[in-house]
Design a protein around this motif. Structure first.
Motif, short mmCIF file in Angstrom:
data_model
loop_
_atom_site.label_atom_id
_atom_site.label_comp_id
_atom_site.label_asym_id
_atom_site.label_seq_id
_atom_site.Cartn_x
_atom_site.Cartn_y
_atom_site.Cartn_z
N THR A 219 0.80 -1.22 0.00
CA THR A 219 0.00 0.00 0.00
C THR A 219 0.84 1.27 0.00
N THR A 220 2.16 1.14 -0.15
CA THR A 220 3.05 2.30 -0.20
C THR A 220 3.61 2.46 -1.61
N THR A 221 3.51 3.64 -2.17
CA THR A 221 3.97 3.86 -3.54
C THR A 221 5.48 4.07 -3.57
N TRP A 222 6.08 3.81 -4.73
CA TRP A 222 7.52 3.98 -4.89
C TRP A 222 7.92 5.44 -4.70
N ALA A 223 7.08 6.36 -5.16
CA ALA A 223 7.39 7.78 -5.03
C ALA A 223 7.49 8.19 -3.55
N VAL B 289 8.47 -8.89 -0.28
CA VAL B 289 8.71 -9.01 -1.72
C VAL B 289 7.38 -9.14 -2.46
N LEU B 290 6.50 -10.01 -1.96
CA LEU B 290 5.18 -10.17 -2.57
C LEU B 290 4.36 -8.88 -2.46
N GLY B 291 4.48 -8.22 -1.32
CA GLY B 291 3.76 -6.95 -1.15
C GLY B 291 4.24 -5.90 -2.11
N GLY B 292 5.57 -5.80 -2.30
CA GLY B 292 6.11 -4.85 -3.27
C GLY B 292 5.66 -5.16 -4.68
N ILE C 252 3.34 -2.68 -7.19
CA ILE C 252 3.70 -2.25 -8.54
C ILE C 252 2.50 -2.29 -9.48
N THR C 253 1.57 -3.22 -9.24
CA THR C 253 0.41 -3.35 -10.12
C THR C 253 -0.60 -2.22 -9.95
N ASP C 254 -0.47 -1.44 -8.86
CA ASP C 254 -1.41 -0.35 -8.55
C ASP C 254 -2.83 -0.85 -8.30
#
Length: 309
Positions: free
Chosen positions: A54-58, A176-179, A183-185
């Protein structure tokens, strides 16, 4: 000072609850180990998955802040591991000691503290710091422990066993699975998110009660070195992190202050969970958690006063 005590006091309360329940017989002999297994296999993986999903890369990508926090962690962790190995301790035990000296209690103390001191804007730096500690630092320690425990003479077979152990470790697989999901948004289904929340919120209280139950038992392990690890956590790590944040990277005030506060936190329960999970000596780790939790009342108060709050 009262604000810090209000944040730290619940930690002692949960540890005391586990201690008294074990002493009084409400919890059995296997309570500490079984609670710890619940945290490692269910509660903490759920928390890590939800945070990374639930945390974006930005939001996460703050290079100077990440470098400052990672620099403080890496120096204390690496120096401790090298010192312990030179003292003829195994790499597995040295890694747990290193984690004890560098693993900040970002989730239970860091997030509420940053919000309390820096306002709601302090929540994001605290989340990023939590990801660094629970994913990166924790992951490195697990890799070193697994490498140490694999005694296969065939290098390829040993490497395969390490890879298999890492691939099935829930504390590495979950973020890793959460990340990958993040990514799929795609949003998490409300029912699944609630499921993760219920499990995730149980991680810290169960880990602390488990620690209290462990302290109530007769401990045959060694406590030597706990004071040095506590001093490295509460003094060396904040000094290194502050130098990087304020002098080297010259971070914006919010991010520099957050980096300092997060580095001055007491040791979390992560090292204790790993020590119990891998059946290593946990007595020293439990002592470090207690010493740093108590000492952080002073160290955090000094940091907050220095920041002008």
């Amino acid at each position: 000072m009262s604000s810090i005590i209000n944040v730290v006091l619940p930690i002692f309360g949960l540890i005391l609850a586990g201690y008294l329940c074990r002493r009084g017989g409400c919890l059995g002999e296997g309570a500490s180990a079984e609670l710890n297994r619940f945290v490692v296999w269910l509660a903490l993986p759920a928390l890590l998955f939800k945070v990374t999903a639930t945390t974006t890369w930005a939001q996460i990508w703050q290079p100077g802040f990440i470098a400052s926090v990672c620099g403080g962690c890496a120096l204390v962790f690496g120096a401790t591991v090298l010192l312990r190995v030179r003292q003829l301790r195994g790499l597995a035990d040295a890694s747990i000691d290193g984690l004890s000296a560098a693993y900040s209690n970002t989730g239970f103390v860091g997030i509420p503290l940053c919000v309390l001191v820096l306002g709601q804007a302090g929540l994001l730096p605290a989340i990023v710091g939590t990801l660094i500690v629970t994913c990166a630092l924790f992951g490195v320690a697990i890799v070193l422990i697994e490498l140490s425990l694999q005694r296969e003479q065939n290098p390829l077979r040993a490497l395969a066993r390490v890879g298999r152990a890492l691939a099935t470790n829930p504390l590495l697989v979950a973020p890793v699975l959460g990340g990958a999901w993040g990514i799929t948004d795609l949003p998490l289904a409300p029912s699944f998110e609630q499921f993760l929340s219920l499990l995730g919120t149980a991680a810290t209280p169960c880990a602390l009660v488990s620690l209290g139950a462990f302290l109530a038992q007769e401990q045959d392990g060694r406590h030597e070195g706990a004071t040095g690890l506590a001093l490295a956590k509460l003094m060396l790590q904040p000094l290194v992190t502050a130098f990087l944040a304020f002098r080297v990277f010259e971070l914006p005030t919010l991010w520099a202050n957050s980096a300092l506060l997060l580095s001055a936190l007491p040791t979390g329960t992560g090292p204790f969970m790993l020590a119990s999970f891998y059946r290593r000596e946990a007595a020293r780790v439990s002592r470090v958690v207690l010493l740093t939790t108590l000492g952080s009342v002073l160290s955090l108060s000094l940091c907050i006063q220095w920041l002008g709050h």
